[in-house]
Scaffold this motif. Structure first.
Motif, PDB file in Angstrom:
ATOM      1  N   SER A 148      -7.645  -5.492  22.491  1.00  0.00           N
ATOM      2  CA  SER A 148      -7.707  -4.425  21.495  1.00  0.00           C
ATOM      3  C   SER A 148      -6.614  -3.401  21.782  1.00  0.00           C
ATOM      4  O   SER A 148      -6.218  -3.195  22.930  1.00  0.00           O
ATOM      5  CB  SER A 148      -9.083  -3.761  21.494  1.00  0.00           C
ATOM      6  N   TYR A 149      -6.184  -2.749  20.696  1.00  0.00           N
ATOM      7  CA  TYR A 149      -5.092  -1.787  20.782  1.00  0.00           C
ATOM      8  C   TYR A 149      -5.405  -0.645  19.816  1.00  0.00           C
ATOM      9  O   TYR A 149      -5.560  -0.858  18.618  1.00  0.00           O
ATOM     10  CB  TYR A 149      -3.777  -2.459  20.410  1.00  0.00           C
ATOM     11  N   ASN A 150      -5.550   0.550  20.348  1.00  0.00           N
ATOM     12  CA  ASN A 150      -5.881   1.710  19.528  1.00  0.00           C
ATOM     13  C   ASN A 150      -5.068   2.911  20.011  1.00  0.00           C
ATOM     14  O   ASN A 150      -5.564   3.778  20.729  1.00  0.00           O
ATOM     15  CB  ASN A 150      -7.382   2.013  19.618  1.00  0.00           C
ATOM     16  N   PRO A 151      -3.788   2.963  19.633  1.00  0.00           N
ATOM     17  CA  PRO A 151      -2.909   4.015  20.160  1.00  0.00           C
ATOM     18  C   PRO A 151      -3.340   5.430  19.775  1.00  0.00           C
ATOM     19  O   PRO A 151      -3.091   6.369  20.528  1.00  0.00           O
ATOM     20  CB  PRO A 151      -1.541   3.668  19.564  1.00  0.00           C
ATOM     21  N   GLN A 176      -6.313   6.646  19.740  1.00  0.00           N
ATOM     22  CA  GLN A 176      -7.390   7.091  20.609  1.00  0.00           C
ATOM     23  C   GLN A 176      -7.065   6.943  22.093  1.00  0.00           C
ATOM     24  O   GLN A 176      -7.495   7.748  22.919  1.00  0.00           O
ATOM     25  CB  GLN A 176      -8.676   6.311  20.294  1.00  0.00           C
ATOM     26  N   ASP A 219      -0.705   4.204  24.317  1.00  0.00           N
ATOM     27  CA  ASP A 219      -0.022   2.908  24.265  1.00  0.00           C
ATOM     28  C   ASP A 219      -0.597   1.961  25.327  1.00  0.00           C
ATOM     29  O   ASP A 219       0.080   1.580  26.283  1.00  0.00           O
ATOM     30  CB  ASP A 219       1.477   3.136  24.474  1.00  0.00           C
ATOM     31  N   SER A 248       3.931  -1.317  24.699  1.00  0.00           N
ATOM     32  CA  SER A 248       4.983  -1.546  23.713  1.00  0.00           C
ATOM     33  C   SER A 248       6.313  -1.909  24.377  1.00  0.00           C
ATOM     34  O   SER A 248       7.198  -2.479  23.732  1.00  0.00           O
ATOM     35  CB  SER A 248       5.157  -0.327  22.811  1.00  0.00           C
ATOM     36  N   THR A 263       1.561  -4.213  16.320  1.00  0.00           N
ATOM     37  CA  THR A 263       1.398  -3.194  15.288  1.00  0.00           C
ATOM     38  C   THR A 263      -0.043  -3.055  14.807  1.00  0.00           C
ATOM     39  O   THR A 263      -0.409  -2.027  14.252  1.00  0.00           O
ATOM     40  CB  THR A 263       2.289  -3.502  14.069  1.00  0.00           C
ATOM     41  N   ASP A 264      -0.865  -4.102  14.977  1.00  0.00           N
ATOM     42  CA  ASP A 264      -2.252  -4.029  14.523  1.00  0.00           C
ATOM     43  C   ASP A 264      -3.044  -3.042  15.372  1.00  0.00           C
ATOM     44  O   ASP A 264      -2.664  -2.729  16.500  1.00  0.00           O
ATOM     45  CB  ASP A 264      -2.916  -5.408  14.599  1.00  0.00           C
ATOM     46  N   GLN A 265      -4.169  -2.595  14.819  1.00  0.00           N
ATOM     47  CA  GLN A 265      -5.054  -1.702  15.562  1.00  0.00           C
ATOM     48  C   GLN A 265      -6.463  -2.275  15.576  1.00  0.00           C
ATOM     49  O   GLN A 265      -6.841  -3.031  14.689  1.00  0.00           O
ATOM     50  CB  GLN A 265      -5.062  -0.306  14.945  1.00  0.00           C
ATOM     51  N   GLY A 266      -7.230  -1.894  16.607  1.00  0.00           N
ATOM     52  CA  GLY A 266      -8.531  -2.508  16.793  1.00  0.00           C
ATOM     53  C   GLY A 266      -8.364  -3.812  17.546  1.00  0.00           C
ATOM     54  O   GLY A 266      -7.484  -3.938  18.410  1.00  0.00           O
ATOM     55  N   VAL A 271      -6.963  -7.232  18.325  1.00  0.00           N
ATOM     56  CA  VAL A 271      -5.719  -7.919  17.987  1.00  0.00           C
ATOM     57  C   VAL A 271      -5.777  -9.341  18.541  1.00  0.00           C
ATOM     58  O   VAL A 271      -6.389  -9.586  19.583  1.00  0.00           O
ATOM     59  CB  VAL A 271      -4.484  -7.175  18.535  1.00  0.00           C
TER      60      VAL A 271
END
Length: 212
Positions: free
Chosen positions: A5-8, A10, A13, A54, A61-64, A66
């Motif tokens: 998961s990726y949520n920049p 909150q 990076d 990154s 580029t996706d969020q939540g 991935v």
């Protein structure tokens, strides 16, 4: 198993990579820009946090939740090796939300509202799932969150037990899937078998039109 998961907005990076459920006795170790989370008793890896990810994955580029490609996982494994960790991440591209068919339904022996469902999913697999929805019946097509799924609210689906009975997934309500205009009443989402074929990945875009 690999859940990422990726949520920049909150967390900054940081890519969170989860390989096993949390345990009571866990600890962390950091090398360079990577933190490993592990089980103290067994030294098994539970996951990694990749800081300033990154720099490794410029195309993230996706969020939540991935879903990483083989190439992206290979880059992360190379970063693990260079930092002194084991390159142990494996690609998992299998769908985690699928259309299932409730083939059998039995009453839970230790509950007046839980049911034990045998649910046919993808790849010829049948899962045992304990469900408390009041509208569940044998013969229905339903949305199954398989082990390894990340729900829209961030909750993860792992194997578990409900009142002593093994359960390997979750049968989902429309609101649990965050579908627009989903009813608030309790109950799982029942799918039209003509539109949603058993064993296929659940189409969230098609699902979003159900309550339009």
């Amino acid at each position: 198993m690999l859940i990422t998961s990726y949520n920049p907005a909150q967390m900054g990076d940081v890519l969170v990579a989860i390989t096993k459920p949390d345990v009571a006795t866990q600890a962390t170790e950091k090398k360079e820009k990577i933190v490993r989370i592990y089980d103290v008793s067994s030294n098994e890896t539970l996951g990694y946090n990749f800081f300033e990810v990154s720099e490794l994955l410029s195309d993230l580029t996706d969020q939540g939740q991935v879903f990483l490609t083989e190439k992206q996982v290979a880059i992360l494994n190379e970063a693990l090796s260079q930092a002194g960790f084991e390159a142990e991440l494996t690609v998992d591209m299998t769908p985690k939300f699928v259309v299932g068919h409730v083939a059998e339904l039995a009453e839970h022996p230790d509950s007046d509202h839980l049911h034990i469902a045998k649910v046919e999913v993808d790849n010829g697999e049948t899962l045992q799932i304990v469900c408390g929805a009041p509208n569940i019946e044998a013969g229905q097509n339903v949305v199954v969150a398989k082990v390894g799924a990340m729900m829209p609210n961030g909750a993860l689906i792992w194997p578990g037990k409900l009142r002593g009975v093994d359960s390997f997934g979750m049968l989902c309500a429309a609101r649990e899937l965050a579908l627009p205009n989903a009813p608030k009443a309790r109950g799982i989402l029942i799918l039209d078998p003509a539109e949603f074929k058993v064993g296929t990945a659940f189409d969230f875009a098609k699902g979003a039109r159900l309550f339009a």
